[in-house]
Design a protein around this motif. Structure first.
Motif, short mmCIF file in Angstrom:
data_model
loop_
_atom_site.label_atom_id
_atom_site.label_comp_id
_atom_site.label_asym_id
_atom_site.label_seq_id
_atom_site.Cartn_x
_atom_site.Cartn_y
_atom_site.Cartn_z
N THR A 113 50.62 46.54 64.92
CA THR A 113 49.75 46.78 63.61
C THR A 113 48.68 47.60 64.10
OG1 THR A 113 51.04 44.84 62.61
CG2 THR A 113 49.06 45.72 61.56
N HIS A 114 48.05 48.45 63.17
CA HIS A 114 46.88 49.28 63.52
C HIS A 114 45.88 48.17 63.17
CE1 HIS A 114 43.69 52.17 63.67
NE2 HIS A 114 44.38 52.84 64.57
N GLU A 115 44.62 48.27 63.82
CA GLU A 115 43.58 47.46 63.44
C GLU A 115 43.02 47.77 62.11
OE1 GLU A 115 39.96 47.77 63.41
OE2 GLU A 115 40.23 50.01 63.61
N LEU A 116 43.19 48.99 61.64
CA LEU A 116 42.85 49.18 60.16
C LEU A 116 43.73 48.34 59.35
CD1 LEU A 116 41.08 51.07 58.45
CD2 LEU A 116 42.84 52.49 58.46
N HIS A 117 44.80 48.18 59.56
CA HIS A 117 45.64 47.39 58.49
C HIS A 117 45.29 45.83 58.52
CE1 HIS A 117 48.17 51.22 59.17
NE2 HIS A 117 48.19 50.93 58.07
N LYS A 118 44.82 45.56 59.79
CA LYS A 118 44.57 43.99 59.90
C LYS A 118 43.14 43.88 59.22
CE LYS A 118 46.33 43.25 64.38
NZ LYS A 118 46.21 43.11 65.87
N ARG A 119 42.11 44.75 59.28
CA ARG A 119 40.83 44.71 58.38
C ARG A 119 41.16 44.76 56.86
NH1 ARG A 119 36.88 48.90 60.01
NH2 ARG A 119 38.37 50.09 60.59
N ARG A 120 42.08 45.75 56.55
CA ARG A 120 42.33 45.96 55.14
C ARG A 120 43.14 44.67 54.67
NH1 ARG A 120 45.20 51.62 54.45
NH2 ARG A 120 43.14 52.46 54.99
N PHE A 121 43.93 44.05 55.23
CA PHE A 121 44.61 42.90 55.05
C PHE A 121 43.59 41.71 54.59
CE2 PHE A 121 46.55 38.64 55.82
CZ PHE A 121 47.41 38.76 54.80
N GLY A 122 42.67 41.67 55.57
CA GLY A 122 41.50 40.31 55.41
C GLY A 122 40.65 40.66 54.11
N ARG A 123 40.46 41.87 53.94
CA ARG A 123 39.72 42.25 52.73
C ARG A 123 40.62 41.87 51.37
NH1 ARG A 123 38.37 47.88 53.24
NH2 ARG A 123 37.39 47.41 55.05
N ASN A 124 41.68 42.65 51.36
CA ASN A 124 42.58 42.42 50.32
C ASN A 124 42.90 40.84 50.06
OD1 ASN A 124 42.86 44.81 49.92
ND2 ASN A 124 44.90 45.21 50.97
N LEU A 125 43.00 39.93 51.02
CA LEU A 125 43.22 38.49 50.95
C LEU A 125 41.91 38.08 50.37
CD1 LEU A 125 44.80 36.25 51.52
CD2 LEU A 125 43.79 35.84 53.66
N GLY A 126 40.63 38.34 50.86
CA GLY A 126 39.37 38.00 50.17
C GLY A 126 39.33 37.90 48.85
N VAL A 127 39.39 39.61 48.23
CA VAL A 127 39.51 39.83 47.05
C VAL A 127 40.28 39.15 46.21
CG1 VAL A 127 39.71 41.77 45.49
CG2 VAL A 127 38.47 42.11 47.59
N GLY A 128 41.54 38.99 46.87
CA GLY A 128 42.59 38.17 46.02
C GLY A 128 42.02 36.63 45.67
N LEU A 129 41.78 36.04 46.79
CA LEU A 129 41.20 34.73 46.27
C LEU A 129 40.13 34.54 45.42
CD1 LEU A 129 41.37 33.57 50.09
CD2 LEU A 129 43.02 32.82 48.43
N VAL A 130 39.09 35.26 45.66
CA VAL A 130 38.09 35.45 44.51
C VAL A 130 38.54 35.76 43.19
CG1 VAL A 130 35.90 36.73 43.70
CG2 VAL A 130 36.31 36.25 46.28
N LEU A 131 39.44 36.44 43.10
CA LEU A 131 39.94 36.78 41.72
C LEU A 131 40.89 35.48 41.33
CD1 LEU A 131 40.66 38.91 39.40
CD2 LEU A 131 42.55 39.48 40.76
N ALA A 132 41.57 35.07 42.19
CA ALA A 132 42.47 33.77 41.78
C ALA A 132 41.34 32.71 41.19
CB ALA A 132 43.32 33.18 42.92
N GLY A 133 40.34 32.42 42.00
CA GLY A 133 39.13 31.45 41.60
C GLY A 133 38.56 31.64 40.40
N PHE A 134 38.50 33.04 40.10
CA PHE A 134 37.84 33.27 38.89
C PHE A 134 38.93 32.85 37.60
CE2 PHE A 134 37.15 36.54 35.20
CZ PHE A 134 35.80 36.11 34.86
#
Length: 56
Positions: free
Chosen positions: A6-27
Motif C-alpha cells: 500500500t502506498h503511503e498516500l493511501h494510508k494518509r487518505r484512509f486516516g483522513r477519511n476515518l477522521g471525517v467519518g468519525l466526526v460525521l458519525a458523532g454529529f
C-alpha cells in the motif's frame, strides 16, 4: 501476479477519511440524541392545523 504494498498516500487518505467519518458519525449521534430528548421530554406538541373557517 505480485501483490503491491500500500502506498503511503493511501494510508494518509484512509486516516483522513476515518477522521471525517468519525466526526460525521458523532454529529449524527448528537442530533439524534437531542431529537430523542426533545420528543420524550413532553415539550413536543404538534401545532394545530390551520383551517379556513366557513369556506367550503
Amino acid at each position: 501476479m505480485a501483490i503491491k504494498a500500500t502506498h503511503e498516500l493511501h494510508k494518509r487518505r484512509f486516516g483522513r477519511n476515518l477522521g471525517v467519518g468519525l466526526v460525521l458519525a458523532g454529529f449524527v449521534a448528537i442530533v439524534f440524541g437531542l431529537t430523542v430528548a426533545k420528543v420524550t421530554s413532553g415539550d413536543f406538541q404538534m401545532r394545530p392545523s390551520v383551517t379556513s373557517a366557513g369556506t367550503k
